[in-house]
Design an enzyme around this catalytic site. Structure first.
Site, PDB file in Angstrom:
ATOM      1  CE  LYS A 170      -3.224  -3.043   0.570  1.00 41.37           C
ATOM      2  NZ  LYS A 170      -4.012  -3.512  -0.580  1.00 41.37           N
ATOM      3  CE  LYS A 210     -10.344  -5.820  -1.815  1.00 40.25           C
ATOM      4  NZ  LYS A 210      -9.753  -4.577  -2.289  1.00 40.25           N
TER       5      LYS A 210
HETATM    6 MG    MG Z   1      -6.882  -2.695  -3.634  1.00 37.88          MG
END
Ligand code: MG
Length: 367
Positions: free
Chosen positions: A165, A266
């Site tokens: 990230k 997701k």
């Molecule tokens: Mg992502």
């Protein structure tokens, strides 16, 4: 077969370590999970879980699921859960949008269908492909050295795919993070860089073009479709789209405009296994690679992810995800990380059982 009772449980899932996203813009310490059971007149019960990643990551939050179920659940009583597509159509008429609210119901319907068929969900979703599915580690934002430390930690646990990230207000620091992690990438490993929408196109293009010599891909660099498309056209790296792909229309557009080579599906974000499978199958038909994950949760969510990932051909799946190993409460028994990989259970249905002591009493019951 008819749904006779729907019970809704709430469980707090504290993260083992505070987690930073998007260059430190977003911090997370606990997740609010909702687990749903569907009981039937045939004595078969199905389970599903929905768990947004906090309240700031996506337009969705834990209490939202339970409020939405107040609207939906009474309308589902008396209907046949073995036809998840019809249950989805019914939910979409009863409450347009809000896909994440519907995901636990959809997953519970699939659980029932699998139990009735006597097959694990991966067999119903496309068949079992290959062995254990690599799990992408989730490498929190930090200095280049801190982030490499996180990667090394995951490596000792067997992880070979890492979602690092990055992002924030210092493009130079991002270049340093990318180069440092890439320089220490081991053979056979994948380290990709997830921006979680934190860059503006000017920064994205500047940073990515400074590392154009590296064979890495970037996930969701910017907020909007147009921004990400602009970045894709001005750079040479493959792009993965994640938060921006909310429904099939977004995926069709991303494909037709050449905006992404990879999609992060997701399961909860797109509304459950029914819609996630449609999107996965579109990706298979168009040569788009998949990451298959969820937005949070315990072993029940992870197990649904494992089934969809397991039923995706190996050449097209980069990695799955597990969240249970990031939280300190065990809310279910199901598929779990072993050496950085996850395997869909062989038992009929979802193959995940709630830990009732962790769930406590239901917060709502509809019958
Ligand atoms: Mg992502």
């Amino acid at each position: 077969m008819k749904i006779t009772r729907i019970s809704v449980y709430q469980v707090d899932l504290p993260l083992k370590k505070p987690y930073w996203l998007s260059g430190g813009r977003l911090k997370f310490e606990r997740l609010d999970s909702t687990m749903v059971s569907l009981e039937t007149d045939a004595g078969i019960t199905g389970w599903g879980e929905g768990c947004p990643w906090g309240v700031t990551y996506l337009p969705g939050f834990g209490r939202g699921i339970r409020a939405g179920l107040e609207e939906l659940a009474p309308q589902l009583i008396g209907h046949d859960p073995r036809v998840p597509a019809q249950i989805n159509q019914m939910m979409d008429v009863a409450l347009p949008g809000h896909p994440y609210i519907k995901a636990p119901v959809d997953i519970a319907c699939w659980d029932i269908l699998g139990q009735v068929a006597g097959l694990p969900l991966c067999d119903l979703l496309g068949g079992r492909h290959g062995g254990p599915v690599p799990i992408a580690s989730s490498v929190s934002t930090g200095t280049p050295e801190e982030m490499l430390g996180f990667v090394e930690d995951f490596r000792t646990q067997g992880y070979r795919v890492h979602s690092a990230k990055i992002g924030g207000s210092d493009p130079g620091l991002d270049v340093a993070r990318i180069r440092h992690l890439n320089a220490h990438q081991e053979p056979g490993e994948v380290i990709f860089f997830d921006l979680n929408r934190s860059w503006l196109p000017a920064d994205a293009i500047a940073v990515m073009n400074q590392v154009r010599d590296l064979g890495v891909f970037f996930e969701q660099p910017c907020e909007t479709f147009e921004e990400n498309l602009k970045v894709r056209r001005a750079t040479s790296h493959p792009i993965s789209l994640d938060e921006g792909i909310k429904e099939m229309a977004d995926l069709v557009r991303a494909n037709s405009e050449g905006a992404a080579e990879i999609i992060n599906i997701k399961v909860s974000r797109v509304g459950g296994l029914t819609k996630a499978r449609q999107m996965r199958d579109f990706c298979l038909s168009t040569g788009i690679k998949c990451l298959i994950m969820d937005t949070g949760g315990g072993a029940m969510s992870d197990t649904a992810v494992a089934h969809l990932a397991q039923s995706t051909p190996e050449a097209s799946r980069i990695a799955a995800w597990d969240c249970a190993s990031m939280v300190s409460v065990a809310s279910a028994n199901g598929a779990s990380a072993v050496d950085g990989h996850i395997t869909a259970p062989e038992t009929p249905g979802l193959g995940a059982a709630p830990v009732m002591d962790a769930l406590g009493d239901p917060v709502a019951v509809y019958a």
